[in-house]
Design a protein around this motif. Structure first.
Motif, PDB file in Angstrom:
ATOM      1  N   ALA A  46       0.777  -1.255  -0.019  1.00 20.60           N
ATOM      2  CA  ALA A  46       0.140  -0.026   0.102  1.00 20.60           C
ATOM      3  C   ALA A  46       0.793   1.329   0.194  1.00 20.60           C
ATOM      4  O   ALA A  46       0.586   2.277  -0.716  1.00 20.60           O
ATOM      5  N   VAL A  47       1.933   1.263   1.044  1.00 21.70           N
ATOM      6  CA  VAL A  47       2.715   2.296   0.719  1.00 21.70           C
ATOM      7  C   VAL A  47       3.376   2.642  -0.634  1.00 21.70           C
ATOM      8  O   VAL A  47       3.621   3.764  -0.917  1.00 21.70           O
ATOM      9  N   THR A 140      -5.985   4.271  -0.228  1.00 21.98           N
ATOM     10  CA  THR A 140      -5.735   2.837  -0.578  1.00 21.98           C
ATOM     11  C   THR A 140      -6.808   2.140  -0.218  1.00 21.98           C
ATOM     12  O   THR A 140      -7.604   2.335   0.591  1.00 21.98           O
ATOM     13  N   GLU A 141      -6.846   0.887  -1.104  1.00 19.54           N
ATOM     14  CA  GLU A 141      -7.880  -0.024  -0.945  1.00 19.54           C
ATOM     15  C   GLU A 141      -7.328  -1.424  -1.387  1.00 19.54           C
ATOM     16  O   GLU A 141      -6.547  -1.427  -2.015  1.00 19.54           O
ATOM     17  N   VAL A 142      -8.288  -2.338  -1.091  1.00 11.71           N
ATOM     18  CA  VAL A 142      -8.061  -3.865  -1.542  1.00 11.71           C
ATOM     19  C   VAL A 142      -9.334  -3.808  -2.288  1.00 11.71           C
ATOM     20  O   VAL A 142     -10.373  -4.063  -1.759  1.00 11.71           O
ATOM     21  N   PHE A 143      -9.271  -4.378  -3.746  1.00 13.20           N
ATOM     22  CA  PHE A 143     -10.156  -4.370  -4.658  1.00 13.20           C
ATOM     23  C   PHE A 143      -9.943  -5.347  -5.551  1.00 13.20           C
ATOM     24  O   PHE A 143      -8.651  -5.317  -5.857  1.00 13.20           O
ATOM     25  N   GLU A 144     -11.007  -6.318  -6.037  1.00 10.52           N
ATOM     26  CA  GLU A 144     -10.777  -7.083  -7.052  1.00 10.52           C
ATOM     27  C   GLU A 144     -11.066  -6.377  -8.310  1.00 10.52           C
ATOM     28  O   GLU A 144     -12.243  -6.427  -8.797  1.00 10.52           O
ATOM     29  N   GLY A 145     -10.041  -6.238  -9.233  1.00  6.34           N
ATOM     30  CA  GLY A 145     -10.360  -5.758 -10.384  1.00  6.34           C
ATOM     31  C   GLY A 145     -10.010  -6.659 -11.769  1.00  6.34           C
ATOM     32  O   GLY A 145     -10.125  -7.786 -11.470  1.00  6.34           O
ATOM     33  N   ARG A 152      -4.195  -1.353  -3.954  1.00  6.81           N
ATOM     34  CA  ARG A 152      -4.159  -0.034  -4.823  1.00  6.81           C
ATOM     35  C   ARG A 152      -4.105   0.945  -3.924  1.00  6.81           C
ATOM     36  O   ARG A 152      -4.983   1.427  -3.060  1.00  6.81           O
ATOM     37  N   ALA A 153      -3.596   2.116  -4.720  1.00  6.58           N
ATOM     38  CA  ALA A 153      -3.674   3.440  -4.382  1.00  6.58           C
ATOM     39  C   ALA A 153      -4.268   4.398  -5.510  1.00  6.58           C
ATOM     40  O   ALA A 153      -3.767   4.336  -6.562  1.00  6.58           O
ATOM     41  N   VAL A 154      -5.104   5.343  -5.299  1.00  7.08           N
ATOM     42  CA  VAL A 154      -5.711   6.255  -6.089  1.00  7.08           C
ATOM     43  C   VAL A 154      -5.477   7.590  -5.776  1.00  7.08           C
ATOM     44  O   VAL A 154      -5.811   8.030  -4.857  1.00  7.08           O
TER      45      VAL A 154
END
Length: 546
Positions: A46-47, A140-145, A152-154
């Motif tokens: 995440a970092v 940041t988050e944990v997502f299934e893409g 990921r970080a946005v």
């Protein structure tokens, strides 16, 4: 399995249980480390994603391309996307490959992708959360893409204060898991090595325990311990176990004999104990403790035990000592009676013969010889109803001295029944002193006769009362005791005479023990005449006897 477990020794059970606990502990530790490694790797991902996304959003290439695409986006969406892809795709993929991230995506604020690791996904809508980034925040988050679950970080791309695009960067969970597995392989190898070392230590401990317990089962040791406790506390002798000066074990009888019932074990070597108790713990032989005669035997630890371990066996001989004293008095009286019978028989034969020879005056002299001492002592025996044993002792010792050629003088200023001292203790003190004196006087006289000389053999007994004390003084015409040996003369086993069949050198030791118990004092010096020994004993009158 249950039958095997019941028949297993303590060592086997300890090894199996220890090994099982080690395995369970290793599995638990591995699981916790795996969870921690997973979380740590996700935090690191995440970092890294956040930092890369922010860095990409700040590069001039991204800002210029996304600003141009945003200006054209409303008029010609397809051309805007195509132009942005041509300007950024190669650059973004190069950065992604250099940073080992799984994806870096630049998109329009509505989610339309300008770049993607899979070219087929360009122009399609980004799968994930964008609202915080559209509000100007980086998250940041944990997502299934499209590439699967990812961290990921946005972050927004801001040009002239306006959000013109969004940048998303991330690492798939599969990649994170792969990195975690690499770490866990190292951790697992270390845990296995630690488990092997621990198991080897448990095996060594089990071997030592097996030797210490003789391969016995816990139930067998429990029965042995119960029998040991029963035997230890039921025997009449005191048993004490001393390790390096510390009393670590003492049965009930020993604690009662030594008067340490209230003390908690173990007792350190420097514990404040009474002097007589310390003498028991440090020595052996006969010791007087709390008015009782104790016989102490020491047994040093044998092979296979600690070298500083000693077992003490303590036996109470108080009643035996008292009976021995009374028996000595009876024997003395019996010997005196035998000697008197022999002497009077000879004297009567002589008197009868002198009468037949018409020599009445000489017959009278023979008949009355020694009358004064015998009569005086006889009067004491008959007149003292309270303590006839003491008078009988003097009568018997006088007869024994006469039989051995020793002249015995007795001077007493004590009234019968006035001193209040136990007759057995009185006999112990006075009897031993008189015996030693008779032996010394007779020995010196015999030695003088053997060399053709002549020496008078005498013993003087003086009894009196002074300043609340009973004074006993016994002097003799023997060789005496040198001044430098007078302190040692009171030690057990010391003697100037050769040992007999039952040993020698215990008379003065017993006298000192008895006198000290009664609170008195004893002094060994030189007789006023003749150069022999003189022993003076002072005993306090107990209970204010008068």
């Amino acid at each position: 399995m249950r039958r095997w477990w019941r028949s297993a020794s303590i060592a086997t059970r300890v090894f199996v249980q220890t090994a099982a606990m080690l395995v369970v502990a290793a599995i638990g530790a591995f699981a916790l480390l795996a969870l921690d490694a997973q979380q740590a790797q996700e935090r690191e991902a995440a970092v890294a994603s956040r930092e890369l996304a922010q860095a990409m959003a700040a590069t001039p290439t991204i800002q210029q391309a996304t600003a141009a695409a945003a200006a054209r986006y409303d008029g010609d969406r397809a051309a805007a996307v195509e132009g942005a892809t041509d300007a950024m795709q190669a650059y973004v993929e190069a950065v992604r490959a250099a940073t080992r991230l799984d994806f870096v995506t630049v998109m329009h604020p509505d989610g339309t992708r300008y770049t993607h690791p899979d070219p087929d996904e360009i122009g399609r809508t980004f799968l994930g959360t964008t609202a915080p980034a559209l509000a100007g925040e980086t998250f940041t988050e944990v997502f299934e893409g499209t590439l699967g679950p990812s961290v990921r970080a946005v972050t927004p791309v801001t040009v002239d204060g306006r959000i013109v695009a969004l940048v998303a960067a991330g690492v798939t969970i599969e990649r994170v898991g792969g990195l975690v597995v690499e770490r866990l392989l190292v951790v697992g190898a270390l845990l296995v090595a630690a488990l092997v070392v621990s198991a080897f230590g448990a095996w060594l401990l089990a071997r030592r325990l097996d030797r210490a317990t003789g391969g016995r089962r816990p139930e067998e040791l429990a029965r042995l311990f119960a029998a040991h406790e029963a035997a230890l506390h039921s025997v009449d002798d005191g048993l004490v176990l001393v390790e390096d000066g510390d009393v670590v074990l003492a049965n009930d009888r020993a604690r009662a004999l030594l008067g340490i019932e209230a003390e908690r074990l173990p007792l350190p070597a420097d514990a404040p104990l009474p002097r007589e108790v310390r003498r028991v713990l440090d020595g052996e032989g006969q010791v007087r403790v709390q008015g009782r005669w104790l016989v102490v035997e020491r047994h040093q630890a044998g092979t296979g035990t600690a070298t500083g371990t000693t077992t003490l066996t303590i036996r109470d001989r108080t009643e035996l000592q008292r009976m021995t004293g009374e028996l000595d008095a009876v024997r003395t009286l019996a010997a005196a009676l035998r000697a008197q019978t022999h002497e009077f028989g000879n004297r009567m034969h002589t008197v009868a013969t002198l009468i037949e020879l018409d020599q009445p005056q000489q017959a009278l002299e023979v008949a009355t010889a020694g009358r004064d001492l015998g009569q005086r002592l006889a009067d004491r025996v008959v007149g003292d109803d309270e303590e006839p044993v003491i008078a009988a002792l003097l009568l018997g010792k006088a007869a024994e001295a006469h039989e051995r050629g020793v002249e015995m003088h007795v001077e007493t200023h004590l009234e019968p029944g006035t001193h209040g001292i136990d007759p057995v203790d009185f006999v112990t003190v006075l009897g031993n002193l008189v015996d030693n004196a008779i032996d010394a006087a007779a020995e010196r006289a015999n030695a003088a006769l053997a060399t053709g000389g002549d020496a008078a053999a005498w013993v003087e007994v003086y009894l009196d009362e002074h300043d609340g004390h009973i004074v006993l003084q016994v002097s003799d015409s023997g060789a005496g005791v040198p001044a430098e040996q007078r302190d040692a003369a009171f030690g057990a086993g010391w003697s100037t005479k050769p040992a007999g069949p039952h040993g020698r050198g215990f008379g003065l030791s017993i006298v000192r023990e008895t006198v000290e118990r009664l609170g008195g004092s004893v002094e060994l010096g030189q007789a006023e005449r003749g150069g022999g020994a003189a022993v003076t004993v002072q005993l306090p009158k107990p209970g204010g006897a008068s």
